[in-house]
Design an enzyme around this catalytic site. Sequence first.
Site, PDB file in Angstrom:
ATOM      1  N   LEU A 157      -3.553 -17.180   8.884  1.00 25.24           N
ATOM      2  CA  LEU A 157      -2.200 -16.908   8.383  1.00 25.24           C
ATOM      3  C   LEU A 157      -1.427 -18.194   8.116  1.00 25.24           C
ATOM      4  CD1 LEU A 157      -1.158 -13.825  10.507  1.00 25.24           C
ATOM      5  CD2 LEU A 157      -2.023 -13.882   8.185  1.00 25.24           C
ATOM      6  N   THR A 194     -11.400  -7.013   8.268  1.00 27.91           N
ATOM      7  CA  THR A 194      -9.960  -6.810   8.082  1.00 27.91           C
ATOM      8  C   THR A 194      -9.353  -6.256   9.366  1.00 27.91           C
ATOM      9  OG1 THR A 194     -10.266  -6.422   5.742  1.00 27.91           O
ATOM     10  CG2 THR A 194      -8.220  -5.569   6.698  1.00 27.91           C
ATOM     11  N   ASP A 228      -4.791 -12.376   2.160  1.00 26.43           N
ATOM     12  CA  ASP A 228      -5.679 -11.487   2.916  1.00 26.43           C
ATOM     13  C   ASP A 228      -5.550 -11.829   4.395  1.00 26.43           C
ATOM     14  OD1 ASP A 228      -7.915 -10.238   4.079  1.00 26.43           O
ATOM     15  OD2 ASP A 228      -9.039 -10.377   2.205  1.00 26.43           O
ATOM     16  N   GLY A 284       0.822  -1.210   0.000  1.00 23.11           N
ATOM     17  CA  GLY A 284       0.000   0.000   0.000  1.00 23.11           C
ATOM     18  C   GLY A 284       0.857   1.262   0.000  1.00 23.11           C
ATOM     19  N   PHE A 285       0.175   2.377   0.074  1.00 16.39           N
ATOM     20  CA  PHE A 285       0.841   3.685   0.082  1.00 16.39           C
ATOM     21  C   PHE A 285       1.828   3.773   1.249  1.00 16.39           C
ATOM     22  CE2 PHE A 285      -0.170   8.110   1.904  1.00 16.39           C
ATOM     23  CZ  PHE A 285       0.953   8.698   1.336  1.00 16.39           C
ATOM     24  N   ALA A 318      -1.469  -0.010  12.886  1.00 22.69           N
ATOM     25  CA  ALA A 318      -1.744   1.287  12.251  1.00 22.69           C
ATOM     26  C   ALA A 318      -3.189   1.630  12.579  1.00 22.69           C
ATOM     27  CB  ALA A 318      -1.538   1.185  10.742  1.00 22.69           C
ATOM     28  N   TYR A 356     -14.974   1.377   9.305  1.00 28.21           N
ATOM     29  CA  TYR A 356     -13.549   1.693   9.472  1.00 28.21           C
ATOM     30  C   TYR A 356     -13.273   2.166  10.906  1.00 28.21           C
ATOM     31  CZ  TYR A 356      -8.945   3.651   8.327  1.00 28.21           C
ATOM     32  OH  TYR A 356      -7.602   3.932   8.280  1.00 28.21           O
TER      33      TYR A 356
END
Length: 344
Positions: free
Chosen positions: A67, A103, A62, A16-17, A125, A156
């Site tokens: 995992l 997520t 994902d 990602g960014f 984060a 979110y």
Amino acid sequence: MRNGDSKLVLIAGGAGFLGSHLCDALLSEGAHVVALDSFLTGRKQNLRHLEREPRFDLVEGDVVRPLSELLKLKKLKFDQVFNLACAASPPHYQASPEHTMLTSVVGTHNLLTLSEDVGARFFLASTSEIYGDPEVHPQKESYWGHVNPTGPRACYDEGKRAAETLTFDFDRSGRADVRVARIFNTYGPRMRADDGRVVSNMICQALAGDDITIYGEGSQTRSFCYVSDLIDGFMRLMSYEGKFPGAVNLGNPVELTVGDLARCVLSMTGSKSRIVTRPLPVDDPRRRRPDISRAQQLLNWTPGTSLDAGLRETIKWFSGEQERENKPVRTPISSKPPVPASPA
Ligand code: UDP
């Protein structure tokens, strides 16, 4: 997998960014980095320059999935696990709200469990969104926030709040050594043109000569941090030794209105674009500015890049994207703000 004494680090959301800039920073410090990404919003092109880097591996997957299914990640003895995996711009995270929530919650749980199993330090984060539409200004870490739990931003905001809860529960019960960064609006090279966020929208609109879209009257404020400053904050937070007391705000406290940002972008690009208004999205926070005294005191961190310098770099980067694509880089969803407010 590990080269000599180098640290082994997992970055979920590594394409990602922010994740891709973090890969660069950790590699330049000598770490071996495994980036995990679903490519929902992350992009391979952000990591293309690392293709031949022997201390770098990219895994597609994902974090919502177990995992253990992903490259036997559970067998790797990570020293550090960063969780940056989540769509973060309102149009992207609202496109699949259920997945956004999972997520943050299931993904964070999976990564915390991995950290516990291998004894890794865990980084979450988190976001200024956990403060919602704040009634306290500027926002200190001690503020509990003002979030609408049923609105379109909740997937979110509440997802990240739950992720913080899980993280601090692991911390309290001694299951993981954790760090939680509350990230305020960040911008810079490698943002997506179709990100839908205000800085990328306005720069791309200005460069293409399209109308610059202000949602609402443009009097709402944000405080914008340049990406390299933020990544420096991540690195300091993760290398802080001893127990870190709670979450920490990372952002640039220089606050401006969205209208001022539009005028700034117009003048810096020399664009002839018109400014137009669009409906204000539901639950759009009216004001946002971090109180960064905790980061200043404990991490000796202050963002040093001025808005002018940061915007110049970002404009240069988006102009380069235009040249590479040989056409204007447009913002396809910019004229469609995330869930506009219905008239009162
Ligand atoms: N915004 C805007 N024009 C745009 C995109 C966003 O005026 O083309 C506004 C948006 O309504 C918000 C602010 O800019 O008030 C920051 O939006 P962004 O999506 O970048 O981040 P967030 O709302 O998550 O802080």
